[in-house]
Scaffold this motif. Sequence first.
Motif, PDB file in Angstrom:
ATOM      1  N   SER A 529       4.511  29.405  22.646  1.00 50.11           N
ATOM      2  CA  SER A 529       3.177  29.983  22.460  1.00 50.11           C
ATOM      3  C   SER A 529       2.454  30.070  23.787  1.00 50.11           C
ATOM      4  O   SER A 529       2.477  29.124  24.580  1.00 50.11           O
ATOM      5  N   GLU A 530       1.809  31.199  23.991  1.00 47.09           N
ATOM      6  CA  GLU A 530       0.907  31.337  25.130  1.00 47.09           C
ATOM      7  C   GLU A 530      -0.507  31.072  24.615  1.00 47.09           C
ATOM      8  O   GLU A 530      -0.989  31.759  23.717  1.00 47.09           O
ATOM      9  N   LEU A 531      -1.132  30.040  25.171  1.00 49.76           N
ATOM     10  CA  LEU A 531      -2.427  29.580  24.683  1.00 49.76           C
ATOM     11  C   LEU A 531      -3.487  29.828  25.742  1.00 49.76           C
ATOM     12  O   LEU A 531      -3.354  29.393  26.886  1.00 49.76           O
ATOM     13  N   THR A 532      -4.557  30.542  25.330  1.00 52.25           N
ATOM     14  CA  THR A 532      -5.692  30.778  26.215  1.00 52.25           C
ATOM     15  C   THR A 532      -6.949  30.277  25.525  1.00 52.25           C
ATOM     16  O   THR A 532      -7.208  30.627  24.367  1.00 52.25           O
ATOM     17  N   MET A 533      -7.728  29.474  26.225  1.00 50.01           N
ATOM     18  CA  MET A 533      -8.974  28.957  25.672  1.00 50.01           C
ATOM     19  C   MET A 533     -10.099  29.241  26.658  1.00 50.01           C
ATOM     20  O   MET A 533     -10.013  28.882  27.838  1.00 50.01           O
ATOM     21  N   LYS A 534     -11.143  29.886  26.167  1.00 50.77           N
ATOM     22  CA  LYS A 534     -12.290  30.203  26.997  1.00 50.77           C
ATOM     23  C   LYS A 534     -13.528  29.535  26.421  1.00 50.77           C
ATOM     24  O   LYS A 534     -13.838  29.678  25.237  1.00 50.77           O
ATOM     25  N   VAL A 535     -14.233  28.769  27.241  1.00 54.86           N
ATOM     26  CA  VAL A 535     -15.495  28.138  26.861  1.00 54.86           C
ATOM     27  C   VAL A 535     -16.545  28.633  27.844  1.00 54.86           C
ATOM     28  O   VAL A 535     -16.560  28.229  29.002  1.00 54.86           O
ATOM     29  N   GLY A 536     -17.412  29.523  27.373  1.00 53.91           N
ATOM     30  CA  GLY A 536     -18.352  30.143  28.300  1.00 53.91           C
ATOM     31  C   GLY A 536     -17.584  30.949  29.329  1.00 53.91           C
ATOM     32  O   GLY A 536     -16.786  31.823  28.996  1.00 53.91           O
ATOM     33  N   ASN A 537     -17.787  30.637  30.604  1.00 55.10           N
ATOM     34  CA  ASN A 537     -17.083  31.343  31.680  1.00 55.10           C
ATOM     35  C   ASN A 537     -15.859  30.597  32.160  1.00 55.10           C
ATOM     36  O   ASN A 537     -15.188  31.045  33.100  1.00 55.10           O
ATOM     37  N   ASP A 538     -15.551  29.453  31.553  1.00 60.95           N
ATOM     38  CA  ASP A 538     -14.403  28.642  31.974  1.00 60.95           C
ATOM     39  C   ASP A 538     -13.179  29.004  31.150  1.00 60.95           C
ATOM     40  O   ASP A 538     -13.225  29.030  29.915  1.00 60.95           O
ATOM     41  N   VAL A 543       1.299  27.292  28.434  1.00 56.88           N
ATOM     42  CA  VAL A 543       2.439  27.749  27.650  1.00 56.88           C
ATOM     43  C   VAL A 543       2.951  26.542  26.867  1.00 56.88           C
ATOM     44  O   VAL A 543       3.289  25.508  27.450  1.00 56.88           O
ATOM     45  N   VAL A 544       2.984  26.665  25.547  1.00 56.78           N
ATOM     46  CA  VAL A 544       3.302  25.541  24.676  1.00 56.78           C
ATOM     47  C   VAL A 544       4.724  25.706  24.160  1.00 56.78           C
ATOM     48  O   VAL A 544       5.074  26.767  23.626  1.00 56.78           O
ATOM     49  N   VAL A 565     -16.870  29.563  22.270  1.00 57.80           N
ATOM     50  CA  VAL A 565     -15.501  29.048  22.355  1.00 57.80           C
ATOM     51  C   VAL A 565     -14.573  30.069  21.721  1.00 57.80           C
ATOM     52  O   VAL A 565     -14.716  30.407  20.536  1.00 57.80           O
ATOM     53  N   ASP A 566     -13.624  30.548  22.509  1.00 58.76           N
ATOM     54  CA  ASP A 566     -12.691  31.572  22.042  1.00 58.76           C
ATOM     55  C   ASP A 566     -11.276  31.119  22.388  1.00 58.76           C
ATOM     56  O   ASP A 566     -10.944  30.926  23.557  1.00 58.76           O
ATOM     57  N   VAL A 567     -10.455  30.930  21.360  1.00 55.83           N
ATOM     58  CA  VAL A 567      -9.077  30.456  21.550  1.00 55.83           C
ATOM     59  C   VAL A 567      -8.124  31.519  21.015  1.00 55.83           C
ATOM     60  O   VAL A 567      -8.265  31.965  19.867  1.00 55.83           O
ATOM     61  N   LYS A 568      -7.154  31.898  21.846  1.00 57.94           N
ATOM     62  CA  LYS A 568      -6.171  32.916  21.456  1.00 57.94           C
ATOM     63  C   LYS A 568      -4.774  32.359  21.637  1.00 57.94           C
ATOM     64  O   LYS A 568      -4.446  31.793  22.687  1.00 57.94           O
ATOM     65  N   ILE A 569      -3.956  32.514  20.599  1.00 59.22           N
ATOM     66  CA  ILE A 569      -2.575  32.041  20.621  1.00 59.22           C
ATOM     67  C   ILE A 569      -1.668  33.251  20.421  1.00 59.22           C
ATOM     68  O   ILE A 569      -1.841  34.014  19.467  1.00 59.22           O
ATOM     69  N   ILE A 570      -0.705  33.414  21.330  1.00 56.35           N
ATOM     70  CA  ILE A 570       0.239  34.525  21.233  1.00 56.35           C
ATOM     71  C   ILE A 570       1.636  33.962  21.056  1.00 56.35           C
ATOM     72  O   ILE A 570       2.116  33.165  21.875  1.00 56.35           O
ATOM     73  N   GLU A 571       2.282  34.361  19.957  1.00 55.98           N
ATOM     74  CA  GLU A 571       3.689  34.011  19.704  1.00 55.98           C
ATOM     75  C   GLU A 571       4.442  35.306  19.465  1.00 55.98           C
ATOM     76  O   GLU A 571       4.232  35.969  18.443  1.00 55.98           O
TER      77      GLU A 571
END
Length: 593
Positions: A529-538, A543-544, A565-571
């Motif tokens: 899994s490709e994991l992207t987490m965005k909190v505000g501008n951070d 890669v899991v 808070v925006d979390v995106k998981i790509i499999e």
Amino acid sequence: MTYSKAKFLAVLLLVLFVCSPATLSAAKHTNVILIMTDDQGGWDYGFLGNKILNTPNLNAMAERGARMSRFYVSPVCTPTRANLMTGRYNYRTRAIDTYIGRAMMEPEEVTIAEVLKPAGYRTGIFGKWHLGDCYPMRPQDQGFEEVLVLRGGGIGQPSDPPEGAGKYTDPVLFHNGEKKQMKGYCTDIYFDHAMKFIEQNEADDKPTFIYLATNAPHGPFGDVPEALREKYKAMDLNDAYGYTLNPKRKNEKLYDKTSRVFSMIENIDQNIGRLFKHLKQIGAYDNTLVLFLNDNGPNGPRYVGPHQGSKGSVNEGGIRSPLLAHWPAQLKPGTVNGRIAAHYDVFPTILAATGVSKPKSLKLDGKNILPLLKNEADNWPERALFMQWHRGDEPTARTNAAVVTQNYKMTFSKPDAPGKLFQLVDDPGERHDLSQEKPAIAKWLTNQYDQWFADVSHTRPDNYAPPRIHVGNPKETTTVLTRQDWRYSGPKGKGWTRDARGVWLITVEEDGNYDLKVLFSKSQPPLPSELTMKVGNDLFHAVVPADQAEHVFKNVTLHKGEQTVDVKIIEGDIERGPMMVYLIQKPAGSSAH
């Protein structure tokens, strides 16, 4: 001014206003137990003509106490709970729907517990809250000092802890904010803890307010009292539905669900009997006002008397409940009052029963109906009640809405369609539209509705914006973000489906260091899994490996202020959101990466 400071000042004013010696003296000797079931329809009672259900204890409660026979609730549960807790229309409270960020109540709203607690009451909630799982919207942030609750809208929903897995027997619940593995059936557990709570308060000579809100008979239906299920499974259930059911829908799957729902309701009835027995044993029977209602219409086809409709509908079957009031010291047995009343009337009625004054600054929509329960209201004024619900981030005028008076009811299905007018005494099934025959009444009720909708929709400048979850407050050092509270995002943003996407709106109270733990479901067969987490501008990225269903971003800084808070998981070629996110505050002095 920060939320915590504003809330402190508001509660302080309540304490100064409410806690006069006269008020404490008047309230001291009256306990209140407010019981509400989840998805039990307004005619799921033997005393209202249900030929199948066995509810001897509720029948006896109705005989020994008083009841309102035309009592209204919202079409679904969160709006009813907001009305009940605040005495105000839920459209004033931001709690407008049941999930995806629309079921969080504005924390500045004042609950009945926040008024009773400063007056000397010990306050407890046992069961379902469904008005916010995170600070500052939890029941312990809103006036309840003893809290044993499930998360979100029910056991088995995405807000449930992973180890809970939808278990009604031996559920995972939250006791004063701490996750606890419980033993027993959920409804039995709530009543057990409520009875212990009032027993201890009686021993300490302290008045009690209990909000006992079961999650039964809401689904899932796999885990129910088995002996009772077998009992109803063996019965002929054809009389369980009434004339509203299409005969083609009568099948074994429906009968099985009905037997499970009925077993949950009879279990509730058995607990009602246990409660009254316990009140007698501890000497609190006569001086305890016990109120009972259901939160909306039935969760599926069931008997609704001469009416039509079920959960979600503004037909009578979807928005009616009995209100039972048992108080031997004050109410005459067998009293039945047919004036219209609603869930937001419960708040001022409890204040009247306890002798606790309403704070002057608090504006309620409800009316004290204790005179009706006592049959002491000869000149009760005419009034109109309003109900509405539909999916959406904001309500739309004249959509699945109703205005009810003592003699007439106007319903609206969609904005571009004219409303329908019914005379309920002659037409309880809402079959004969009188809007053309009585245009003046139809116009008057339409104007009443339009004025109401405009009023409640402008309670605040940003009236339907969701409250923000606060992160970094000492009262909650680990914030759990679930799909219950996210807002839609992206093309797959709808609902709780596995591949849905959403974002959370938070306020970080102070700069601080956190571990950010992300839980997600894996593909079958599992893929990296490709994991992207965005909190505000951070932005955080990882890669899991394929054999892992969680990842922790360790010791990172979250910055003070409003954040998304925006979390995106790509499999592979699938993009989805997480199952849950844990924001775990680190001790002061931890260095961020």
